[in-house]
Structures are given as C-alpha cells and as structure tokens.
Motif scaffolding. Structure first.
Motif, PDB file in Angstrom:
ATOM      1  N   HIS A  31       2.409   6.521  -6.671  1.00 41.04           N
ATOM      2  CA  HIS A  31       2.217   6.885  -5.263  1.00 41.04           C
ATOM      3  C   HIS A  31       0.732   7.155  -5.018  1.00 41.04           C
ATOM      4  O   HIS A  31       0.118   7.978  -5.699  1.00 41.04           O
ATOM      5  N   ASP A  33      -1.916   8.325  -2.223  1.00 40.12           N
ATOM      6  CA  ASP A  33      -2.064   8.989  -0.921  1.00 40.12           C
ATOM      7  C   ASP A  33      -3.417   8.653  -0.311  1.00 40.12           C
ATOM      8  O   ASP A  33      -4.460   9.065  -0.826  1.00 40.12           O
ATOM      9  N   HIS A  64       0.821   5.429   0.494  1.00 41.96           N
ATOM     10  CA  HIS A  64       1.229   6.282   1.614  1.00 41.96           C
ATOM     11  C   HIS A  64       0.006   6.505   2.487  1.00 41.96           C
ATOM     12  O   HIS A  64      -0.892   7.263   2.127  1.00 41.96           O
ATOM     13  N   MET A  66      -1.876   8.035   5.305  1.00 33.78           N
ATOM     14  CA  MET A  66      -1.955   9.133   6.278  1.00 33.78           C
ATOM     15  C   MET A  66      -3.251   8.930   7.045  1.00 33.78           C
ATOM     16  O   MET A  66      -4.241   9.647   6.874  1.00 33.78           O
ATOM     17  N   ASP A 173       8.816  13.264  -0.046  1.00 32.59           N
ATOM     18  CA  ASP A 173       7.456  13.475  -0.545  1.00 32.59           C
ATOM     19  C   ASP A 173       6.966  14.847  -0.121  1.00 32.59           C
ATOM     20  O   ASP A 173       6.912  15.140   1.079  1.00 32.59           O
TER      21      ASP A 173
HETATM   22 FE   LIG Z   1       2.342  11.083  -0.207  1.00 32.92          FE
END
Ligand SMILES: [Fe+2]
Ligand SMILES: O=C(CO)[C@H](O)[C@H](O)COP(=O)(O)O
Length: 225
Positions: A31, A33, A64, A66, A173
C-alpha cells in the motif's frame, strides 16, 4: 475470497524503501499512500517513487491517492506501475470516467470514502469499481486509532456489494491491527491495509501472515453463523 493484506509503506523507513518493500514479501499488495498537502495536511511521495518501488519489489502496488484533482493525476500512477489505484470520491470530478480510464490503462480501479462520506449515494457506481475503500481513520497520517464507528458503514457496504452480486473487494485502511482486524473481517472487509501494525513489528512478514490468519478465521466464524 481469501483475506488480503496490504502493508502500508507509510510506516516504513523512507530512507530504506527498497529493503522495506522486500521485508513484506508474501503480502498480497504493498500500500503506497500518496498525499499532496492539499487534500490532506501531509506530503509523502509521487510517481517517481512509485516507479522506483515497482522496480524494487514483485509485490503489486496498491496506490492510495489522497490528492486533489485525481482525474488529472491518477492515470499517471498506472503508468508508474501501480496494480491498483484508489482515488477519493470527495476529490474526483468525474468518478465513473476516472474509474473507466484506470481500468482501460490496465489497473484495478478503486474509490475511497472518508469517514464522513456515506456509501449509499454511490450504490449505482459500484459496478464501475474493482474495490471500495472505507477509511477507518481520517486520512492524512499513519498510526491513528481505529474508528469503531465505521463498522456499521463497512457492514452496509458489504450488504450493497452482495445485493448486487458484485465481485468487488472491500478494503479498510487506518488503525488495522491484531486488535481490530477481526472486527473488520466480521463486518465484511476482505482487504486490510496495515501500516504500524506491520512495520512496527519485529518481523513484518510474520505480522502480515498473522493478520491474514486472524482475518480469515474471523470471516469463517461469521459465515458459519
Ligand atoms: Fe492508505
Ligand atoms: O491512508 C493512510 C492514512 O491516511 C494509511 O494507509 C493508514 O493510516 C495506514 O497506517 P496505520 O495502519 O498505521 O493506521
């Protein structure tokens, strides 16, 4: 579907990213971020680091995002080597068009919901997605406490997925650990992101295996009623 574990590189030592990625060999995903200091008040990494990570590990990358304006940037993460790209619905201008573009470029398309974003308005979009991410902390930082109040949303999301007979995955998450993974699995999650619980362990690969076993046993107990 068997439980999948996606260790979050956010909790790793960024000065040793390649070694840290390999420390979780055996995980289903890694994963990654991506934070832009605008959608969340933190800044992490972008496509050059994703490209480097995809060269450093055989584990598929679960990015992921953001970030603001994912409609513009998300496709570049597929080109950088991501196997799955998650954008936040709160930031996307055209989530269906974006999911189709991610899929057309060859990655799994996934959409994330912040804790305050309900799933129900997006019921009709679910067939366009390979995964839905229900955040169990406010996005922006690792190491936060799991929000129990998200468990009903995980359950409702699972019901919607099953009602429509969809194959899509349900990811959680934030604050996922040995203490919380079973509650998530019982509620219907099947992909578990864990940062501090994996990279804070003496043996990260063993922590991945232990979380997977806990999640699978909890799911089995739940389906046995
Ligand atoms: Fe995340
Ligand atoms: O998206 C995230 C934060 O916004 C991270 O993936 C998440 O916080 C994982 O870290 P931890 O397991 O330590 O909570």
């Amino acid at each position: 579907m068997p439980a999948q574990i996606s260790p979050s590189i956010l909790a790793a030592d960024f000065a040793r990213l390649a070694d840290e990625a390999r420390a979780v060999d055996g995980a289903d995903w890694l994963h990654v971020d991506v934070m832009d200091n605008h959608f969340v008040p933190n800044l992490t990494l972008g496509t050059p680091v994703v490209e480097a990570l995809s060269r450093a590990t055989g584990t598929p990358l679960d990015c992921h995002l953001m970030i603001e304006d994912p409609d513009r940037w998300a496709p570049q993460y597929v080109e950088a080597g991501a196997g799955s790209v998650t954008f936040h619905v709160e930031a996307a201008a055209a989530p269906v068009r974006l999911a189709r573009e991610i899929r057309a470029k060859g990655a799994r398309a996934s959409m994330a919901l912040k804790p305050g974003t309900p799933v129900e308005p997006y019921e009709d979009l679910l067939p366009e997605l390979d995964m839905l991410l229900v955040m169990t902390v406010e996005p922006g930082f690792g190491g936060q406490a799991f929000l129990d109040i998200m468990l009903p949303k995980i359950r409702r999301t699972r019901q919607l997925i099953d009602k429509h007979g969809l194959e899509m995955w349900l990811q959680v998450d934030g604050g996922v650990s040995a203490d919380t993974v079973e509650r998530c699995a019982e509620a219907g999650a099947d992909v578990f992101v864990a940062g501090s619980a994996v990279y804070g362990a003496d043996d990260p690969a063993a922590a991945v295996r232990a979380l997977r076993t806990q999640a699978e046993e909890a799911a089995r107990r739940t389906s046995a009623g």
